[in-house]
Design a protein around this motif. Structure first.
Motif, PDB file in Angstrom:
ATOM      1  N   PRO A   1      54.239  33.650  56.385  1.00  0.00           N
ATOM      2  CA  PRO A   1      55.123  34.772  56.071  1.00  0.00           C
ATOM      3  C   PRO A   1      55.659  35.493  57.301  1.00  0.00           C
ATOM      4  N   LEU A   2      54.827  35.662  58.323  1.00  0.00           N
ATOM      5  CA  LEU A   2      55.290  36.344  59.525  1.00  0.00           C
ATOM      6  C   LEU A   2      56.339  35.520  60.264  1.00  0.00           C
ATOM      7  N   PHE A   3      56.175  34.201  60.272  1.00  0.00           N
ATOM      8  CA  PHE A   3      57.183  33.355  60.909  1.00  0.00           C
ATOM      9  C   PHE A   3      58.519  33.461  60.181  1.00  0.00           C
ATOM     10  N   ARG A   4      58.483  33.430  58.843  1.00  0.00           N
ATOM     11  CA  ARG A   4      59.734  33.549  58.090  1.00  0.00           C
ATOM     12  C   ARG A   4      60.400  34.896  58.345  1.00  0.00           C
ATOM     13  N   LEU A   5      59.589  35.941  58.466  1.00  0.00           N
ATOM     14  CA  LEU A   5      60.139  37.280  58.695  1.00  0.00           C
ATOM     15  C   LEU A   5      60.683  37.440  60.106  1.00  0.00           C
ATOM     16  N   ALA A   6      59.938  36.947  61.093  1.00  0.00           N
ATOM     17  CA  ALA A   6      60.285  37.217  62.493  1.00  0.00           C
ATOM     18  C   ALA A   6      61.141  36.133  63.123  1.00  0.00           C
ATOM     19  N   GLY A   7      61.035  34.886  62.642  1.00  0.00           N
ATOM     20  CA  GLY A   7      61.708  33.791  63.312  1.00  0.00           C
ATOM     21  C   GLY A   7      62.952  33.261  62.637  1.00  0.00           C
ATOM     22  N   LEU A   8      63.064  33.469  61.312  1.00  0.00           N
ATOM     23  CA  LEU A   8      64.206  32.953  60.565  1.00  0.00           C
ATOM     24  C   LEU A   8      65.241  34.046  60.363  1.00  0.00           C
ATOM     25  N   THR A   9      66.503  33.710  60.578  1.00  0.00           N
ATOM     26  CA  THR A   9      67.577  34.644  60.262  1.00  0.00           C
ATOM     27  C   THR A   9      68.148  34.290  58.887  1.00  0.00           C
ATOM     28  N   ARG A  10      69.137  35.038  58.439  1.00  0.00           N
ATOM     29  CA  ARG A  10      69.793  34.734  57.168  1.00  0.00           C
ATOM     30  C   ARG A  10      71.023  33.845  57.345  1.00  0.00           C
ATOM     31  N   THR A  11      71.314  33.480  58.568  1.00  0.00           N
ATOM     32  CA  THR A  11      72.506  32.677  58.856  1.00  0.00           C
ATOM     33  C   THR A  11      72.249  31.215  58.524  1.00  0.00           C
ATOM     34  N   PRO A  12      73.010  30.620  57.617  1.00  0.00           N
ATOM     35  CA  PRO A  12      72.799  29.210  57.285  1.00  0.00           C
ATOM     36  C   PRO A  12      73.303  28.297  58.399  1.00  0.00           C
ATOM     37  N   VAL A  13      72.606  27.188  58.615  1.00  0.00           N
ATOM     38  CA  VAL A  13      73.036  26.186  59.597  1.00  0.00           C
ATOM     39  C   VAL A  13      72.830  24.798  59.007  1.00  0.00           C
ATOM     40  N   GLU A  14      73.665  23.877  59.437  1.00  0.00           N
ATOM     41  CA  GLU A  14      73.509  22.483  59.043  1.00  0.00           C
ATOM     42  C   GLU A  14      72.411  21.832  59.879  1.00  0.00           C
ATOM     43  N   PRO A  15      71.752  20.803  59.353  1.00  0.00           N
ATOM     44  CA  PRO A  15      70.757  20.094  60.154  1.00  0.00           C
ATOM     45  C   PRO A  15      71.365  19.576  61.463  1.00  0.00           C
ATOM     46  N   THR A  16      70.644  19.748  62.559  1.00  0.00           N
ATOM     47  CA  THR A  16      71.151  19.338  63.870  1.00  0.00           C
ATOM     48  C   THR A  16      70.003  18.905  64.760  1.00  0.00           C
ATOM     49  N   SER A  17      70.286  17.937  65.618  1.00  0.00           N
ATOM     50  CA  SER A  17      69.298  17.538  66.619  1.00  0.00           C
ATOM     51  C   SER A  17      69.412  18.380  67.887  1.00  0.00           C
ATOM     52  N   GLY A  18      70.343  19.343  67.914  1.00  0.00           N
ATOM     53  CA  GLY A  18      70.465  20.259  69.042  1.00  0.00           C
ATOM     54  C   GLY A  18      70.603  19.540  70.367  1.00  0.00           C
ATOM     55  N   ASN A  19      69.834  20.001  71.343  1.00  0.00           N
ATOM     56  CA  ASN A  19      69.909  19.398  72.681  1.00  0.00           C
ATOM     57  C   ASN A  19      68.763  18.434  72.942  1.00  0.00           C
ATOM     58  N   VAL A  20      68.119  17.975  71.870  1.00  0.00           N
ATOM     59  CA  VAL A  20      66.954  17.106  72.047  1.00  0.00           C
ATOM     60  C   VAL A  20      67.327  15.813  72.766  1.00  0.00           C
ATOM     61  N   PHE A  21      68.458  15.235  72.410  1.00  0.00           N
ATOM     62  CA  PHE A  21      68.850  13.947  73.003  1.00  0.00           C
ATOM     63  C   PHE A  21      69.901  14.084  74.097  1.00  0.00           C
ATOM     64  N   GLU A  22      70.728  15.110  74.016  1.00  0.00           N
ATOM     65  CA  GLU A  22      71.787  15.325  74.998  1.00  0.00           C
ATOM     66  C   GLU A  22      71.857  16.803  75.346  1.00  0.00           C
ATOM     67  N   PRO A  23      72.082  17.144  76.625  1.00  0.00           N
ATOM     68  CA  PRO A  23      72.193  18.559  76.984  1.00  0.00           C
ATOM     69  C   PRO A  23      73.454  19.186  76.412  1.00  0.00           C
ATOM     70  N   CYS A  24      73.374  20.491  76.170  1.00  0.00           N
ATOM     71  CA  CYS A  24      74.534  21.275  75.727  1.00  0.00           C
ATOM     72  C   CYS A  24      74.906  22.201  76.876  1.00  0.00           C
ATOM     73  N   ALA A  25      75.663  21.683  77.836  1.00  0.00           N
ATOM     74  CA  ALA A  25      75.935  22.416  79.074  1.00  0.00           C
ATOM     75  C   ALA A  25      76.582  23.769  78.816  1.00  0.00           C
ATOM     76  N   ALA A  26      77.434  23.857  77.801  1.00  0.00           N
ATOM     77  CA  ALA A  26      78.143  25.111  77.531  1.00  0.00           C
ATOM     78  C   ALA A  26      77.200  26.224  77.089  1.00  0.00           C
ATOM     79  N   LEU A  27      76.000  25.871  76.601  1.00  0.00           N
ATOM     80  CA  LEU A  27      75.047  26.873  76.112  1.00  0.00           C
ATOM     81  C   LEU A  27      73.964  27.196  77.134  1.00  0.00           C
ATOM     82  N   GLU A  28      73.990  26.535  78.281  1.00  0.00           N
ATOM     83  CA  GLU A  28      72.914  26.727  79.249  1.00  0.00           C
ATOM     84  C   GLU A  28      73.213  27.914  80.159  1.00  0.00           C
ATOM     85  N   ARG A  29      72.291  28.848  80.137  1.00  0.00           N
ATOM     86  CA  ARG A  29      72.379  30.050  80.969  1.00  0.00           C
ATOM     87  C   ARG A  29      70.990  30.661  81.045  1.00  0.00           C
TER      88      ARG A  29
END
Length: 295
Positions: A258-286
């Motif tokens: 319950p604490l993870f759902r409250l503190a870590g999850l937002t209400r913004t929906p997102v599609e499933p994604t592998s993110g930067n696991v396989f390839e870097p996302c240079a535009a998001l790196e800062r």
């Protein structure tokens, strides 16, 4: 201490970038490593802006078994020695163990465990020949506890922590060589929205959220005054969370979901994604993410 040769792996974003800039501001020579050459260009400029003249960049994926050897050979050819190594490269994935594609889970674990292995096998023989040097592994609070929907990352960090602790034990015979472990809690970096995500909701770091510079200053302190036998926590709540996990596991397990759902999850929906696991996302790196921090 200044004028050291400092190798930072994972230097293009977050804690790694903050650490590289902090060493550069002290007139140390810095070698920046990341799999994203584009992001390394910005990291190099950030380091030069704070005053250091010697900045090298190497675009290598530390998950490549031969990459660490090429990195170390480059540093020795350029500088002749290595004084400090900081390994902060990591990827993250959200989703239950059943939800995560096996290749995503495996890649997250490989980056942490095999990346640390490759780097240690390449650089520790150099430090031992020199009879001095500091190797700092950036682990996590989640290297000591588990959290639902973060099974890949916790498995990665538990394994990495075990490897780093073993390296501490195996290098006790060389008093000048130190293997140190830093374990931050929530840090305001881009990793949360770069991560693979199969939960259906956007993620955020649980409070209190720390500044990457706070972790970087801890790493600088360890480089100056190494502590080889402990993992240094960064975050006010870390000791309490670890104590609850170990001492009252039934209560911890009842509350953590319950604490993870409250503190870590937002209400913004997102599609499933592998993110930067396989390839870097240079535009998001800062250095920083999008959240307010506790200094």
């Amino acid at each position: 201490m200044t004028g050291r040769v400092v190798l930072v792996v994972g230097a293009s974003s977050g804690i790694g970038l903050a650490t590289a800039v902090a060493f550069a501001s002290r007139a140390d020579d810095v070698v920046l490593v990341s799999r994203s050459g584009e992001a390394l260009d910005a990291a190099e400029k950030a380091c030069r802006a704070v005053g250091t003249a010697a900045v090298d960049v190497i675009a290598v994926d530390i998950g490549d078994p031969g990459g660490a050897g090429r990195i170390v050979a480059h540093v020795l050819e350029r500088h002749g020695r290595i004084d400090v190594v900081v390994h902060s490269a990591t990827t993250m994935a959200y989703g239950t163990v059943e939800e995560l594609p096996a290749e995503v889970f495996t890649s997250v674990v490989d980056t942490a465990i095999h990346g640390t292995l490759h780097l240690a096998q390449a650089v520790l023989p150099v430090l031992r020949r020199q009879h001095r040097g500091v190797f700092v592994g950036v682990n996590s609070l989640l290297g000591s506890v588990t959290v639902p929907r973060m099974g890949a990352y916790t498995a990665a960090k538990w394994g990495q922590r075990a490897l780093l602790r073993t390296l501490q034990q195996e290098n006790r015979d060389e008093p000048g060589v130190h293997v140190c472990v830093v374990s931050p809690g929530s840090v305001n970096t881009p990793v949360y929205y770069q991560a693979a995500n199969y939960t259906g909701r956007a993620m955020r770091p649980p409070v209190p959220v720390l500044s990457p510079r706070r972790v970087a200053l801890t790493i600088l302190h360890l480089a100056d005054r190494p502590r080889r036998h402990v993992s240094v926590p960064v975050g006010p709540g870390n000791p309490v969370i670890v104590a609850a996990f170990r001492c009252v596991p039934r209560l911890y397990d009842r509350l953590v979901g319950p604490l993870f759902r409250l503190a870590g999850l937002t209400r913004t929906p997102v599609e499933p994604t592998s993110g930067n696991v396989f390839e870097p996302c240079a535009a998001l790196e800062r250095t920083h993410g999008r959240w307010p921090v506790k200094r």
